[in-house]
Every structure is written in C-alpha cells, then in structure tokens.
Design an enzyme around this catalytic site. Structure first.
Site: not given
Ligand code: 13P
Length: 392
Positions: A82, A212
C-alpha cells in the site's frame, strides 16, 4: 494454499457487488486479528502493508510472517503493498511476497503519475502481479497524526480517469471523491455522482482510501458504485490503542504482555464489523473455487562444469545469487552441489519465481541474459533445466 490471485479476487467482488477489506497491519497482533475476523466471517481479505509504516517494523521480516499466515488461512487472502514510494519498492515487495502492488504518485503531476504508474505496471505484469493506481489526491495520514490532513483534496475526474487507465494499463483505480486518510473531522461528504460516472465509464474495480469513519449508508453507496477494495487502518489502530489505554488504567504493572493484552481481539472485532458491513461475509468458498491459487514456480537447473575449478564455480554462484535475486518476480535463488560424488550432475540452481509469468520475463531480462551468456552457459554446457509449478 489460500493465497489467491488478487486481480481475480477483486473481479469476483466487482461481479458480485461486495467489497473486500484491505486492512493495513503493523504487527502480528494486527495480522492475527484481521485473519481471525476474516475466518469468522468466511470472507476473502487483503492484508496490506503501507510503506509509510515501514519505520515501525522490518518489512521483510513481517512480510514473511504475513505470507506464512496467508498460506495457512482457511479463507482466500491477497497481500498488497500500500502506498509504495517507488518502482524499486514495488519490485522489492513482489520479490518478498506481495501479490498486489500500489505505487502512489497521485501527489505528483498527471504526467509524472502516468509515467511512474506505467513503469510499475510493466514490471508487475511481467510478474503476474496486478497494480492499483491512484488518480486525484486523498489527503491525510493514516494512524498517527490522523487528524492532520495536509494538502487539499483533488477530486478524480472521469475524463482523466479514462486517460489514466488507458495509458497506464492498471488493474484497479483508487479514486478521490471526498474521503481523507485518518480520522474524519465531522461527517464526510462524498461525491457519489462522480463515483457513479467514473464506474460507468471505466467498468474497472475501484478502490477507496481513507475507509475509516464512514457511515453504513456511505459504504453501501460506495459498493453499489463499483468500489471493491476499501483501505482501512486508523480505526484498527484506535481500537488497538484503546485496549492498551484500558490496561494502563487498570494496572500499576508495567508488564508488556499485560499492557498489550486484548489488542488482537480489539483489532479483530473492528475488522469483523467492517467485513460484515461490506458484504464479503460467506464468500470465501466461491472465491477459492473461482480464483487461481497464488503459487510459485521453481526454475531448476542441474549441471556439470567444464573449464572452471571449484573456487571459480563458487564465485560464479555468488555472482549469480546476487544478480538474479534482484530480477523482478524472483523470490529466492539457492545454489548447491551434489551430496554424493557419483551424482550424474554436480551442481544445481533453484530459482523460485512468484508466478508462471516470470518464466518469460526472467529469461528475457537483461541481467539474466548477461549472466547466463557471459558467466554460466560457457562453462555449463552439460545441463538440464525445468520449470515446476507447486502442487498443494
Ligand atoms: P484510514 O486510515 O482512514 O482507514 O485509511 C487507510 C488507507 O487508506 C490506507 O491506504
């Protein structure tokens, strides 16, 4: 076995109207908590490692645990890089076990984003690995600093998205429609019409970053409009932190295991809540039967040497291990010599590829060609090479 092809996993979600949770993890409590949640829900899941978190753990060490846990799981799993920072990061991630990658160039100019993403696609597709690209800018930092959202949101436009997908060849598109990484301040306002237009124009699995803090109805509308991968971290980190805080308040003791008790369960509970909301519950068996297992290929060579003494062979092997292990899609290079002196072949190479696609891309890779033509083939005329797929 349950590591599966991530492209097929997300196409299954796209065709069946649900989203898979892509949960960022930072340690074994997160890993076990997320996988337990997926198993309780009989759901596919994506285990994600974000490069911005690499300062908190040894990436290669944690990734080997992630791969081991994924192979032992009863539900289909994919492992994703990611927010990778470079082509080199994506290559390294693939060579250490990721079967999906994202290099995030969304904060750069459109041309730069296209150039960078295209180079990642060329490399990753040569390894059979799908690529997520991001267009538009989703501000914020997940986890720590979660309420700081530097930079302004830049929304994805349909025209740019069509151009971006055509010119880069990505498999999944992360869109910016109003989410932020980290904790939302107030209620998120998401541009669903924009998402609907992009989905209708592309017909490609879409990804949301900053999962989130959205409402049940917002998740439902995201999924109705083509979102099949929801990236999620901050709420897991907050649940883990709250469990620790409770332990701190309840005890005078500084015992580490006492202070971290319950972290795994807290992460697991939050991941389960998401999985149940996003509709992937009960999909594990279908995904396992319809998606190709993600299994390596062993490229095996046994050979005899002419015109090189033992020291020369050891030197040639060391050079080979160094050069060949850096080629995209190569998981491991092992060299050996026969245990018995009367073996028909004295030496061996065992090169593990992450996917059958690497048989061709490795063979044609300039570093392999140079090593094979200059150092190996001239002395190893007597040899057998075979590519084996794993059977499980
Ligand atoms: P959040 O921390 O807002 O859940 O986002 C996580 C994210 O997009 C990781 O790529």
């Amino acid at each position: 076995m349950p590591l599966v092809n991530m492209r097929e996993m997300l196409h299954h979600a796209y065709g069946n109207g649900y989203a898979v949770g892509a949960f960022d993890l930072v340690n074994l409590d997160f890993l076990e908590g997320i996988l337990d949640a997926a198993e309780r829900c009989a759901s596919p899941v994506i285990l994600s490692l974000a490069e911005s978190h690499f300062e908190y753990f040894d990436f290669e060490l944690l990734l080997s645990a992630v791969e081991k846990a994924a192979r032992n799981a009863s539900v289909p799993v994919a492992i994703h890089l990611d927010h990778g920072e470079s082509l080199q990061s994506a290559m390294n991630a693939i060579n250490h076990g990721c079967n999906g990658v994202m290099v995030d160039a969304s904060h750069r100019s459109l041309d730069d984003n296209i150039r960078t993403t295209r180079s990642v696609v060329e490399m990753a597709h040569g390894c059979g690995v799908p690529v997520e690209g991001e267009l538009g800018y989703v501000p914020g930092v997940e986890g720590e600093d979660a309420e700081r959202h530097p930079g302004k949101v830049s929304y994805t436009t349909t025209d740019q998205a069509i151009h971006f997908v055509e010119t880069t060849g990505i498999d999944f598109l992360a869109v910016s429609i109003g989410t932020v990484h980290g904790r939302m301040r107030g209620e998120a306002k998401l541009d669903f019409q924009r998402l609907r237009d992009i989905n209708e124009a592309l017909g490609l699995p879409l990804v949301i970053h900053g999962g989130t803090g959205l409402s049940e109805d917002q998740y439902r509308q995201l999924i109705t409009n083509g979102v099949v991968k929801i990236n999620y971290y901050t709420a897991l980190a907050d649940a883990a932190g709250a469990a620790i805080r409770k332990n701190v308040e309840a005890t005078e003791n500084n015992a580490f295991t006492q202070l971290t008790r319950g972290v795994q369960a807290a992460v697991s509970e939050e991941a389960e809540r998401c999985i149940r909301l996003w509709g992937s519950t009960g999909r594990a068996t279908e995904v396992l039967t319809q998606c190709t297992p993600w299994l390596p290929v062993e490229h095996l060579i046994v050979y005899n040497v002419n015109g090189l003494d033992d020291e020369g062979v050891i030197e040639m092997m060391a050079k080979g291990r160094d050069v060949l292990s850096k080629i995209p899609g190569v998981r491991e290079v092992a060299t050996g010599s026969a245990v018995k002196t009367d073996a028909a072949y004295r030496y061996t190479w065992l090169v593990q590829f992450c996917h059958p696609a690497v048989i061709d891309s490795y063979r044609d890779h300039a570093d392999h060609v140079a090593f094979a033509d200059q150092l190996f083939r001239p002395v190893a005329g007597e040899r057998i090479s075979i590519d084996y797929a794993w059977i499980e």
